[in-house]
Scaffold this active site. Structure first.
Site, PDB file in Angstrom:
ATOM      1  N   ARG A   1      11.964 -11.923 147.503  1.00 49.04           N
ATOM      2  CA  ARG A   1      10.830 -10.997 147.467  1.00 49.04           C
ATOM      3  C   ARG A   1       9.927 -11.265 148.676  1.00 49.04           C
ATOM      4  O   ARG A   1      10.126 -12.227 149.400  1.00 49.04           O
ATOM      5  CB  ARG A   1      10.062 -11.161 146.160  1.00 49.04           C
ATOM      6  CG  ARG A   1       9.846 -12.615 145.806  1.00 49.04           C
ATOM      7  CD  ARG A   1       8.550 -12.895 145.172  1.00 49.04           C
ATOM      8  NE  ARG A   1       7.416 -12.510 145.981  1.00 49.04           N
ATOM      9  CZ  ARG A   1       6.943 -13.222 147.006  1.00 49.04           C
ATOM     10  NH1 ARG A   1       7.493 -14.355 147.395  1.00 49.04           N
ATOM     11  NH2 ARG A   1       5.902 -12.788 147.681  1.00 49.04           N
ATOM     12  N   GLY A   2       8.910 -10.390 148.843  1.00 50.95           N
ATOM     13  CA  GLY A   2       8.079 -10.464 150.036  1.00 50.95           C
ATOM     14  C   GLY A   2       8.702  -9.550 151.072  1.00 50.95           C
ATOM     15  O   GLY A   2       9.931  -9.573 151.271  1.00 50.95           O
ATOM     16  N   ALA A   3       7.857  -8.733 151.703  1.00 52.28           N
ATOM     17  CA  ALA A   3       8.389  -7.655 152.549  1.00 52.28           C
ATOM     18  C   ALA A   3       9.422  -8.106 153.598  1.00 52.28           C
ATOM     19  O   ALA A   3      10.535  -7.551 153.652  1.00 52.28           O
ATOM     20  CB  ALA A   3       7.234  -6.907 153.199  1.00 52.28           C
TER      21      ALA A   3
ATOM     22  N   ARG B   1      13.883  -1.379 145.920  1.00 53.36           N
ATOM     23  CA  ARG B   1      12.412  -1.414 145.812  1.00 53.36           C
ATOM     24  C   ARG B   1      11.834  -0.465 146.868  1.00 53.36           C
ATOM     25  O   ARG B   1      12.276  -0.479 148.015  1.00 53.36           O
ATOM     26  CB  ARG B   1      11.865  -2.837 146.026  1.00 53.36           C
ATOM     27  CG  ARG B   1      12.285  -3.822 144.938  1.00 53.36           C
ATOM     28  CD  ARG B   1      11.539  -5.143 145.049  1.00 53.36           C
ATOM     29  NE  ARG B   1      10.179  -5.046 144.561  1.00 53.36           N
ATOM     30  CZ  ARG B   1       9.269  -6.017 144.707  1.00 53.36           C
ATOM     31  NH1 ARG B   1       9.582  -7.129 145.353  1.00 53.36           N
ATOM     32  NH2 ARG B   1       8.053  -5.877 144.219  1.00 53.36           N
TER      33      ARG B   1
ATOM     34  N   GLN C   1       2.983 -14.634 141.494  1.00 50.52           N
ATOM     35  CA  GLN C   1       3.473 -15.163 142.782  1.00 50.52           C
ATOM     36  C   GLN C   1       2.491 -16.178 143.383  1.00 50.52           C
ATOM     37  O   GLN C   1       2.887 -17.110 144.075  1.00 50.52           O
ATOM     38  CB  GLN C   1       3.695 -14.020 143.779  1.00 50.52           C
ATOM     39  CG  GLN C   1       4.864 -13.115 143.466  1.00 50.52           C
ATOM     40  CD  GLN C   1       4.466 -11.932 142.619  1.00 50.52           C
ATOM     41  OE1 GLN C   1       3.522 -11.975 141.844  1.00 50.52           O
ATOM     42  NE2 GLN C   1       5.186 -10.821 142.758  1.00 50.52           N
TER      43      GLN C   1
ATOM     44  N   ASP D   1       2.888  -5.102 152.694  1.00 55.90           N
ATOM     45  CA  ASP D   1       4.224  -4.531 152.465  1.00 55.90           C
ATOM     46  C   ASP D   1       4.483  -3.306 153.320  1.00 55.90           C
ATOM     47  O   ASP D   1       5.634  -2.972 153.624  1.00 55.90           O
ATOM     48  CB  ASP D   1       4.404  -4.182 150.993  1.00 55.90           C
ATOM     49  CG  ASP D   1       4.672  -5.445 150.206  1.00 55.90           C
ATOM     50  OD1 ASP D   1       3.697  -6.147 149.887  1.00 55.90           O
ATOM     51  OD2 ASP D   1       5.850  -5.755 149.969  1.00 55.90           O
TER      52      ASP D   1
HETATM   53  O1  MRU Z   1       6.357  -7.980 144.687  1.00 51.47           O
HETATM   54  P1  MRU Z   1       6.424  -8.958 145.819  1.00 51.47           P
HETATM   55  O2  MRU Z   1       6.320 -10.375 145.362  1.00 51.47           O
HETATM   56  O3  MRU Z   1       7.598  -8.698 146.716  1.00 51.47           O
HETATM   57  O4  MRU Z   1       5.114  -8.654 146.664  1.00 51.47           O
HETATM   58  C1  MRU Z   1       4.892  -9.400 147.831  1.00 51.47           C
HETATM   59  C2  MRU Z   1       3.619  -9.113 148.511  1.00 51.47           C
HETATM   60  O5  MRU Z   1       2.853  -8.275 148.116  1.00 51.47           O
HETATM   61  C3  MRU Z   1       3.365  -9.863 149.782  1.00 51.47           C
HETATM   62  O6  MRU Z   1       2.004 -10.093 149.962  1.00 51.47           O
HETATM   63  C4  MRU Z   1       3.885  -9.028 150.979  1.00 51.47           C
HETATM   64  O7  MRU Z   1       5.196  -8.641 150.767  1.00 51.47           O
HETATM   65  C5  MRU Z   1       3.791  -9.767 152.257  1.00 51.47           C
HETATM   66  S1  MRU Z   1       4.975 -11.042 152.392  1.00 51.47           S
HETATM   67  C6  MRU Z   1       4.821 -11.772 153.917  1.00 51.47           C
END
Ligand code: MRU
Length: 352
Positions: free
Chosen positions: A46-48, A89, A196, A237
């Protein structure tokens, strides 16, 4: 990170299963494109930026055992795979950016035989990982000037090494400041409903030896009022052309609170998170998650059976609440329509 967040190992993808942290540190393997889709959907990865990397490696994995001998068949198969992965996603633009890059690479090298083409696509996915690593380091370096010894930073969700190839975006700024000898302290929002912040951000910061305090999301206003926070740094994201920024649900709340308390609100993100095709944040697709994550998250039921639930996974912080965006190409400030465009026309992942 002690080991890479996600990597290619002998024709398979190995990733840290983030749903198990912090109780268990386990690497799992994805052997087919369906398991990559599932890993993205269920936030094992997860995370962009990490989702983008999973998409790129997933596309390669999907095509790796293809029997196609002509480019036409190969491209048709690749399109089916990338279309499928794109349904995992919707909010992080890095996924679509990476899938597009893999398809364009195939098109560019279509004169090659399909066996060679597979290797070219794997090299491209590895290149995305390497570039992400460099972008994270550059974000950390650029953001360094914003933090001073003695500062306390509030962050939301996890924008650390787990959310990228390594080192993170928002957390990169903190890691860099800490490594530079600045004495910083961090407050981490727990980040309901999937925690998270509690599970991942505190874990990463504690491993790095950074002083971190966990708070529930609804404590941020009080903590700010008590004068404990010098700035907010979060990840992103997707950032629209006007600077409106989608990030984990609750980020918008934090931005409003920061404005009310006169605290700078920074977004840290690589240029792969910019989406110039969207004029503003109203156009960013917001992922909706299942009710169970709220009513029985982590196994314990906390709401009556049958209760109605609404669960957007992201929100959009309007550009007017964002003090600056820390990118791999430098720090950009309002008006973002202009500064982001200038940034994109001068691509740079380094630090001058
Ligand atoms: O649902 P997630 O855990 O994928 O959401 C992640 C976030 O919102 C992060 O802040 C974002 O992706 C930036 S990661 C460098």
């Amino acid at each position: 990170m002690p080991v890479p967040t996600i990597e290619w190992v002998d024709g398979r993808i190995r990733l840290i299963d983030q749903t198990l942290l912090p109780n268990e540190f386990k690497q799992i393997y994805c052997d087919d494109v369906e398991s990559v889709w599932e890993a993205i959907k269920s936030l094992r990865v997860r995370g962009a930026p990490a989702i983008g990397i999973a998409g790129a490696l997933g596309a390669v994995l999907g095509i790796w055992r293809s029997a196609a001998t002509s480019y036409v068949d190969f491209a048709a198969e690749l399109k089916k795979i990338t279309d499928y992965l794109a349904t995992s996603r919707p909010t992080a633009v890095n996924l679509f950016w990476a899938l597009d890059r893999i398809k364009k690479t195939a098109e560019k090298h279509k004169a090659l035989g399909t066996t060679q083409l597979k290797q070219v696509l794997l090299d491209e996915a590895q290149q995305i990982i390497e570039e992400d690593r460099e972008m994270c380091r550059a974000i950390g370096q650029h953001g360094l000037e914003l933090l001073h010894s003695g500062d306390t930073i509030l962050t939301h969700c996890n924008a650390g090494g787990l959310a990228t190839s390594d080192y993170g975006t928002a957390l990169a700024v903190m890691f860099t400041a800490h490594e530079a000898g600045k004495n910083i302290h961090v407050y981490a929002d727990e980040t309901r409903p999937l925690l998270q912040g509690a599970r991942l951000t505190t874990w990463e910061l504690m491993q790095a030896g950074i002083d971190v305090t966990l708070i529930c999301d609804n404590m941020a206003a009080q903590v700010m009022k008590e004068g404990k926070i010098q700035c907010v740094i979060v990840g992103a994201d997707r950032i629209a052309a006007n600077g409106d920024t989608a990030n984990k649900i609750g980020t918008y709340n934090v931005a409003i609170l920061a404005k009310e308390h006169g605290i700078p609100f920074y977004v840290a993100a690589p240029t792969s998170t910019l989406d110039f095709s969207l004029e503003n944040g109203d156009l960013i697709p917001i992922e909706q998650r299942g009710a169970a994550e709220i009513t029985e998250g982590f196994g314990t039921r906390t709401a009556p059976e049958g209760v109605k639930v609404y669960s957007p996974a992201f929100d959009v912080t309007p550009a007017r609440l964002i003090t600056a965006i820390i990118t791999d190409g430098g720090i950009v400030r309002p008006p973002y329509e202009m500064s982001l465009k200038t940034l994109a026309s001068e691509p740079s992942t380094g630090v001058d």
